[in-house]
Scaffold this active site. Sequence first.
Site, PDB file in Angstrom:
ATOM      1  N   ASP A 211      39.906  37.441  45.482  1.00  0.00           N
ATOM      2  CA  ASP A 211      38.753  37.506  46.377  1.00  0.00           C
ATOM      3  C   ASP A 211      38.609  38.904  46.959  1.00  0.00           C
ATOM      4  O   ASP A 211      38.857  39.885  46.265  1.00  0.00           O
ATOM      5  CB  ASP A 211      38.939  36.448  47.482  1.00  0.00           C
ATOM      6  CG  ASP A 211      37.639  35.878  47.978  1.00  0.00           C
ATOM      7  OD1 ASP A 211      36.898  36.621  48.643  1.00  0.00           O
ATOM      8  OD2 ASP A 211      37.354  34.691  47.725  1.00  0.00           O
TER       9      ASP A 211
ATOM     10  N   HIS B 262      35.583  37.265  53.624  1.00  0.00           N
ATOM     11  CA  HIS B 262      35.430  36.145  52.705  1.00  0.00           C
ATOM     12  C   HIS B 262      36.779  35.568  52.275  1.00  0.00           C
ATOM     13  O   HIS B 262      37.015  34.355  52.332  1.00  0.00           O
ATOM     14  CB  HIS B 262      34.636  36.625  51.493  1.00  0.00           C
ATOM     15  CG  HIS B 262      34.159  35.554  50.579  1.00  0.00           C
ATOM     16  ND1 HIS B 262      34.905  35.080  49.523  1.00  0.00           N
ATOM     17  CD2 HIS B 262      32.983  34.868  50.542  1.00  0.00           C
ATOM     18  CE1 HIS B 262      34.213  34.162  48.878  1.00  0.00           C
ATOM     19  NE2 HIS B 262      33.047  34.013  49.473  1.00  0.00           N
TER      20      HIS B 262
ATOM     21  N   SER C 237      31.462  28.980  47.587  1.00  0.00           N
ATOM     22  CA  SER C 237      32.718  29.684  47.857  1.00  0.00           C
ATOM     23  C   SER C 237      33.601  28.884  48.793  1.00  0.00           C
ATOM     24  O   SER C 237      34.822  28.972  48.739  1.00  0.00           O
ATOM     25  CB  SER C 237      32.447  31.046  48.502  1.00  0.00           C
ATOM     26  OG  SER C 237      32.075  32.008  47.561  1.00  0.00           O
TER      27      SER C 237
END
Length: 797
Positions: free
Chosen positions: A186, A223, A521
């Site tokens: 990621d 994220h 996600s």
Amino acid sequence: MNHHLSRALISLMALIMVMSPFGFSASANDSQVEVKELNTAEIFGDLELSSERPTSVIVELEAKSIIEAKQKGQKQTKANLKAERGKVVSEMKKAVKEADVNREYDYVFSGFSVELPANEIMKLTTVEGIKAVYPNVHYEAEVISKEEISEEAFSPAMMDSAPFIGSDEAWDAGFTGEGVTVAVIDTGVDYTHPDLKHAFGDYKGYDFVDDDKDPQEGSGQYHGTHVSGTVAANGKIKGVAPEVDLLGYRVLGPNGGTTEDVVAGIELAVQDGADVMNLSLGNSLNTPDWATSIALDWAMAEGVVAVTSNGNAGPNNWTVGSPGTSREAISVGATQLPYNKYDVEMATSEGVEYPSAKVMGFPSDEELLALNDGDYEFVYAGLGSPEDFEGKDLEGKIALISRGGFAFVDKVENAKAAGAVGAIIFNNVEGEHADVPGLALPTVKTELVDGQKLLAELENGNNTISFNIEFAQAVGETMADFSSRGPVTSTWMIKPDVSAPGVNIVSTFPGEGYAALQGTSMSAPHVAGAAALLLQKNGDWETGDVKAALMNTAVDVIDPDTGEAYAHNTQGAGSIRVVEALNTETLVATGSHSFGKFVKDQGKQVEKQSFQIQNLSDERVNYSFDVEFDGNPEGIKVMTSKNLKVQPGKSQQVNFNVQVDTSKLDPGYYEGTVHVSDGIQVIKVPTILFVGEPDYPRVTGAYMENTGNGDYAVGSYLPGGAEVLGYDMYVFNPDGTIGGFVDTLGTFENASAPIHEFSWDGTVQNGIDLPNGDWVLAVYVENKGVTEYKAYLVTKE
């Protein structure tokens, strides 16, 4: 084959015929010349082969990767591959002087990434030892919205998605993920977060963006930390598998990343001993993304469960993007947890009604219902950009915003930042736009005609509005509109495989914070965590067993508008349930099937398919089968066993054929379900087939990029290529609508999938320089008898 590739091959063949000592031979009896075909590597994707622009590609070698060789019972070593790769690189540099090798791969992918002038790429195809050349495509961390939660407002009860899928019951049964390692590929991860630091040892992973051994999340990024918390948080909140070990691999920087780093992350995660990997990233290409797909397939074969997000481009079919298109990895769609639905009426002045008004999204029931308290001023804020709010007093008022320009969530975030307590977003075209659950403010949507009424009211000095919002119904778990849908082009597979919560998911945020995000996600790490729980209980399971258990025990998600289950290409096998997966006594693999295309104009066509049934119980089980296609269409006939006895702990293959009479069926795709029953429970296995040429979208996106040398790279995404392709430029009006025609930038023939790109000098008719700014790029595509003309907002800078 695209026009650039065609020209390059014609030139290459002309060179072979003139110069090659072995390229042709003359017959003894006549003067006919026979041209011998040159054995070349394959080029996948559409590359601008006539441009001098530096281009990065991924090269695959003939020599097998270590894992591919192992799985095929062959010998391969790192040293041997290094030597083979060295030979190829040496020969390549003789042919291409300006070739710079970046990443090298040997474990789950055999090859390297290289930057070279685009017009030199063809030379790679004749270098001995090169098998294929792939584009180095761009990946993004996919999030629909972000809302950071203050410490004052935070409550552990916000993390309700893990209990919803049954994680808390799994913990009570002793399954917490202990002893299982999950790799998060990621944007990096804040491994110092109080809820995450327990999961990291001395070795924490790798940063492929900065090329160091510290995968700490980059400045302004969040994220990967959020994804990691959904998997493994164990503090104020608990992730799905709170006692797993985590490894972080930073492959995405502030502007995303590319295939070369994603493949490198996959490869190192496998070498580092990960049991599960999560890839909450993607692009818009609905095609198995070659290099990444190969790496994921071999990672799965090596025993690492790969989980990917399905994409956020829904709700239309064919919107799934890579790597969610992978054949073997588990791709995940997004659901919204049960919520309350409300009706709304709005009033401004007497006699003016807004029948199209509907609740679009809201942060909480309480904030939505608070709009019933009194009257509010409303203020027009254009498209809702930060600039649109400048100089306007929105404190305690309602922001009236037009659709267009950018995402709904950003419009509402900007309204909140300006002090608004609510928003109304009206459509800029005919019809209704999508709901967006979890918006930062209570938001009402209207169609264009009612938006125009509101603007007219403001012009007439009527700037006060009131709301009457009433509870309508409780809605169960639903699919998020943004969640991408299948099928996958070229393989015609059902995607996603399963679904999981992905709307308003509260998890860890860099520092010591928490945030609510939404997107597929956020769904994928629920599945990665569930996979870890399954592996803790079943240490000897193969990756296909984990995938089958999650798919076989998933529950149908019901569309509240129809009362029926969503289509397979919307929800996959359904929404995962951890306890049911842990307790299953039957595995049916693979968990879904595609029979592919039936394209005969007349008559019957038969295709075969099979799956394995594994009896995990300690008793012999008698299985029965029933196959049903939606609507029971005449022309589809399935033949399979009626019954099958499987001994305890054993597996058996089930074969079945489908016979399709295309003369009795309309073109299109047909979904069906294989029902496998043990007399007590029924496992549903999704299946699909296509009659005629599938109706995939001919174009899925377009772009314009400044190359830095005075030219622009202009291109489009073409899942199936194009027989005819054209690019038109139009004016983009400030209100978000399309203005007048400017010029045709280019027309092309026989463009190959999935990307077409050409070089444009920035000028339009009569050599005029097109000014910098926002423009509309319209793409005309003609392919397999279908035409499309779609418009995209691009920026010239």
